[in-house]
Design an enzyme around this catalytic site. Structure first.
Site, PDB file in Angstrom:
ATOM      1  N   ASN A 139       0.893  -1.207   0.182  1.00 38.76           N
ATOM      2  CA  ASN A 139       0.242  -0.093  -0.114  1.00 38.76           C
ATOM      3  C   ASN A 139       0.796   1.252   0.120  1.00 38.76           C
ATOM      4  OD1 ASN A 139      -2.766  -0.729  -0.167  1.00 38.76           O
ATOM      5  ND2 ASN A 139      -2.796  -1.287   1.889  1.00 38.76           N
ATOM      6  N   CYS A 431      -3.962  -9.751   4.406  1.00 40.93           N
ATOM      7  CA  CYS A 431      -3.319  -9.354   3.134  1.00 40.93           C
ATOM      8  C   CYS A 431      -1.934  -8.812   3.212  1.00 40.93           C
ATOM      9  CB  CYS A 431      -4.292  -8.485   2.445  1.00 40.93           C
ATOM     10  SG  CYS A 431      -5.644  -9.334   1.655  1.00 40.93           S
ATOM     11  N   PHE A 432      -1.536  -8.344   4.499  1.00 41.43           N
ATOM     12  CA  PHE A 432      -0.166  -7.749   4.740  1.00 41.43           C
ATOM     13  C   PHE A 432      -0.285  -6.445   3.998  1.00 41.43           C
ATOM     14  CE2 PHE A 432       0.084 -12.555   3.689  1.00 41.43           C
ATOM     15  CZ  PHE A 432      -0.426 -12.823   4.855  1.00 41.43           C
ATOM     16  N   CYS A 433      -1.095  -5.662   3.660  1.00 31.86           N
ATOM     17  CA  CYS A 433      -1.065  -4.406   3.126  1.00 31.86           C
ATOM     18  C   CYS A 433      -0.658  -4.554   1.824  1.00 31.86           C
ATOM     19  CB  CYS A 433      -0.109  -3.331   4.135  1.00 31.86           C
ATOM     20  SG  CYS A 433      -0.741  -3.017   5.605  1.00 31.86           S
ATOM     21  N   ASN A 434      -1.010  -5.653   1.290  1.00 32.13           N
ATOM     22  CA  ASN A 434      -0.499  -5.717  -0.312  1.00 32.13           C
ATOM     23  C   ASN A 434      -1.843  -6.223  -0.851  1.00 32.13           C
ATOM     24  OD1 ASN A 434       0.391  -6.698  -2.727  1.00 32.13           O
ATOM     25  ND2 ASN A 434       2.557  -7.121  -1.853  1.00 32.13           N
TER      26      ASN A 434
END
Length: 730
Positions: A139, A431-434
């Protein structure tokens, strides 16, 4: 040595454990990370933040205790010495990336995100520019899109599907890459009638390693896009622009730093706590000199100007690249501490660390893919790219996956994370900021993502399965200090907790076929499960009371977790943070309509009327776990009682109504996902939580062995049974 480890070393012994390093992995763990074994922690979130070495911190403390560091903007001897240290560390960063000081500069920032933001802010955007980025991006990279679109530039994502490199561009043989573009985004309604100017600047961003899948992108992409953009982007209106390349190396830099002597990368974002754990709040932007001269800066501050006038519009900025872009006094103590981190990294070398972590990663993937349920159904789905020519020869250090039940349905990642935590295993889920990689690997369409959002799912919540599909994944990642034992404990945990074995299935089938009977003198002993007790917890995290029967409401057991305590800072109090809450006991007399509350710290027993209009305190709105609550608060005498009972200032709140985010648009969210219209009080997981008596006894035995004098009370129901069940405590 057991047979499993011997088999592992037979396959990976030449790569695992630093066989040619200054220390073996066992020596590293014993002398630098002893705290992990002392606490019984298996740490597998190195992609989020790796761990600092104890020797590293000792060296930093000794350094700070014996030297004087001062503001580098002063002219004292201490300030001059500090400036020398900063120059030394800048060079260490450049050396780590094999970057010439004549061609590159190191700008210190507050982190990798700040480095990426700086590129977006200062890039020379125009209406003829474009921002192109791979779907697999954090992100913090996607946020650059806001700067591009606000300046009238275009933006679009691409999938890098193939790359054929017979020596690379510089090797004289043709290299081909296939980019599959997504829709072009523009906020300006005006469409260019002519092709963009050949001199317009475009930005291409990709990660050195995807923090979702572990995919390592070849840095040949930088050379290819710069030297062959017209062919690679044939047919695109932006194929003739001048391309600038940004690499997000926050994850990949720890084991595979970019070699800037070989690849034409203009910007590299680095995070130091992902390299060696400490310091946090410090990153760097390694920038090529020509690219730095294209950047424009609006704000000026102390340290960035040669002169400025207070009463007229005049400022002359400094000409040095580092001085121009580092606002204010840089974090000179954190910068000084970096030297000790690099000392450890350089002693092992990134290549040895890469081989070590790759051995563990490949082993875990192999073991997960080999797991089968009793009906031979696969247990694990791993998310990884099969376009092998995109990656380096060594594997990344990430394994992202989801788990399946024997019937093909999914285990929620939130359940995996909570059970792992109970087993002393620290990992990451979501989602691990992805979001691009998450949607791509999980097969989530735009409609799926929108319906999930409208159904109440937001980042970091526990909505892990919606409409039968996972909304995220489980991720384990390895660091240079990770061991075979860490990996083995993780595999054993997955096997014991999620793999259906023949001796478990019979009892699980019994649960499906037998009715649940309330415990009494005449219960059927041959029933697989029977209900032994019901426990109600009116105040979240305070002691509850047991009953044989209890009325139900739309939120579960009537009045269960209907109240909570909130600190003066707005934090919701739980026993994990305030252990004294376990001494606060509650009981509800439905006939009298009163909740009785007692504490050994308070002489008087507190009586709270259950009628909602009995206290004139007032109403307010709070947010908890992606849920909005309208709550009733009480007068000061009630809050003072609880503040004395738990030992810190707090307020008692009562749930009046709860509202999921989906209710903001009920018409559109209708029937889109599960539990859209569900009602919850202050429960973490669900209205009802079940636990077996056997599990409670086992847990109390473990606590007794650990010399803890406490007894766990189940929440909300206790079952006597013949099988193991999982424990989920609120």
């Amino acid at each position: 040595m057991d047979a499993d480890k011997a088999e592992f070393l037979k396959e990976f012994g030449s790569e695992y454990g630093y066989p040619n390093g200054p220390k073996s992995i066992d020596e590293i763990r014993a002398t630098e990370f002893n705290r992990l074994d002392q606490k019984g922690i298996v740490y597998l979130d190195h992609a989020g933040a790796t761990l600092y070495s104890e020797l590293q911190m000792e060296a930093i403390f000794k350094d700070f205790s014996s030297n004087i560091y001062a503001n580098p903007h002063s002219q004292s001897d201490s300030s001059s010495a500090t400036s020398d240290i900063i120059r030394e560390v800048r060079q260490q960063v450049l050396d780590y990336c094999n970057a010439s000081a004549k061609e590159y500069k190191c700008i210190f920032t507050s982190g990798a995100t700040a480095a990426l933001k700086l590129v977006g802010e200062a890039f020379p955007w125009s209406s003829e520019s474009c921002f192109m980025y791979t779907m697999e991006n954090h992100n913090s990279v996607l946020g650059i899109r806001e700067y591009a679109l606000s300046k009238g530039a275009a933006a679009f994502a691409v999938d890098v599907e193939d790359i054929v490199n017979g020596g690379g561009v510089s090797g004289g043989q043709e290299a081909r890459v296939k980019l599959s573009p997504h829709a072009i985004q523009r906020r300006n309604e005006e469409i260019l009638e002519e092709e963009p100017n050949r001199n317009a600047y475009n930005l291409f961003a990709f990660p050195s390693e995807c923090n979702f899948s572990g995919l390592r992108f070849s840095l040949d992409l930088a050379n290819l896009i710069k030297e062959n953009s017209e062919r690679i982007l044939e047919g695109s209106p932006f194929c003739k622009g001048r391309w600038i390349v940004l690499v997000d190396a926050a994850k990949g830099c720890s084991t595979c730093p970019p070699d800037l002597s070989k690849y034409a990368v203009d910007f590299v974002a680095i995070s130091f706590y992902k390299l060696f754990g400490y310091p946090t709040g410090l990153g760097a932007l390694v920038v090529q000199n020509d690219a730095a001269r294209l950047m424009t800066k609006t704000y000026f501050s102390g340290g960035t100007v040669a002169a400025s006038f207070a009463d007229i519009d005049f400022v002359r900025r400094r000409e040095g690249i580092e001085e121009l872009f580092e606002d204010g006094t840089i974090s000179f103590l954190s910068i000084a501490s970096i030297r000790h981190g690099f000392k450890i990294i350089n002693s092992l070398t990134p290549s040895m660390m890469s081989r070590h972590t790759a051995a563990l990663t490949i082993y875990v993937k192999k073991m997960l893919l080999g797991l089968r349920h009793e009906n031979e159904a696969n247990v694990c789905i791993i998310y990884e790219s099969h376009t092998s020519k995109l990656v380096c020869h060594e594997s990344g250090s990430i394994v992202s996956f989801n788990l399946k039940r024997p019937d093909g349905s999914w285990f929620g990642y939130s359940e995996v994370e909570k059970l792992a935590s109970l087993s002393g295993i620290q990992l990451r889920t979501g989602c691990f900021c992805n979001p691009g990689a998450c949607a791509k690997y999980l097969g989530l369409s735009h409609m799926d993502l929108l319906s999930n959002l409208e159904g109440g799912h937001v980042c970091w919540d526990d909505n892990d399965i919606i409409q039968g599909k996972p909304t995220g994944a489980v991720r384990v990642s390895f660091g240079y200090m990770s061991t075979y034992e860490d990996a083995k404990k993780f595999i054993d945990f997955i096997t014991s907790s999620f793999v259906s074995m023949p001796n478990k299935s019979e009892n699980r089938n019994t649960l499906r076929t037998k009715s649940i009977l309330l415990s009494n003198e005449g219960h059927e002993r041959n029933a697989g499960y029977y209900l032994k007790s019901i426990t109600v917890y009116p105040i979240k995290s305070c002691t509850g009371f047991s009953v044989e029967s209890w009325p139900l409401s739309s939120a579960g057991l009537q009045h269960d977790r209907e109240w909570l305590l909130k600190s003066v800072t707005g934090e919701i109090l739980t026993q994990k943070k305030v252990p004294d809450m376990c001494s606060v006991s509650t009981y509800i007399d439905l006939n009298k309509g009163i909740m009785f509350v007692e504490s050994p710290r308070c002489r008087a027993k507190l009586e709270i009327n259950l009628k909602t209009d009995s206290y004139p305190g007032g109403m307010e709105e709070i947010e908890l776990r992606a849920q909005r609550y309208e709550v009733q608060y009480y007068e000061n005498d009630v809050d003072l009682w609880f503040s004395h009972a738990v030992g810190l200032p707090c307020s008692l709140l009562r749930c009046s109504s709860s509202q999921n985010y989906s209710s903001l648009n009920k018409d559109r969210s209708r029937n889109l996902c599960r539990d859209v219209e569900c009602t919850l009080n202050f429960a973490n997981e669900a209205q009802f939580l079940l636990i077996s008596e056997e599990s409670v006894s086992d847990l109390n035995n473990r606590l007794s062995l650990s010399m803890f004098q406490c007894t766990i009370s189940p929440h909300n129901f206790t079952f006597t049974e013949q099988a193991h069940t999982r424990i989920l405590l609120d």
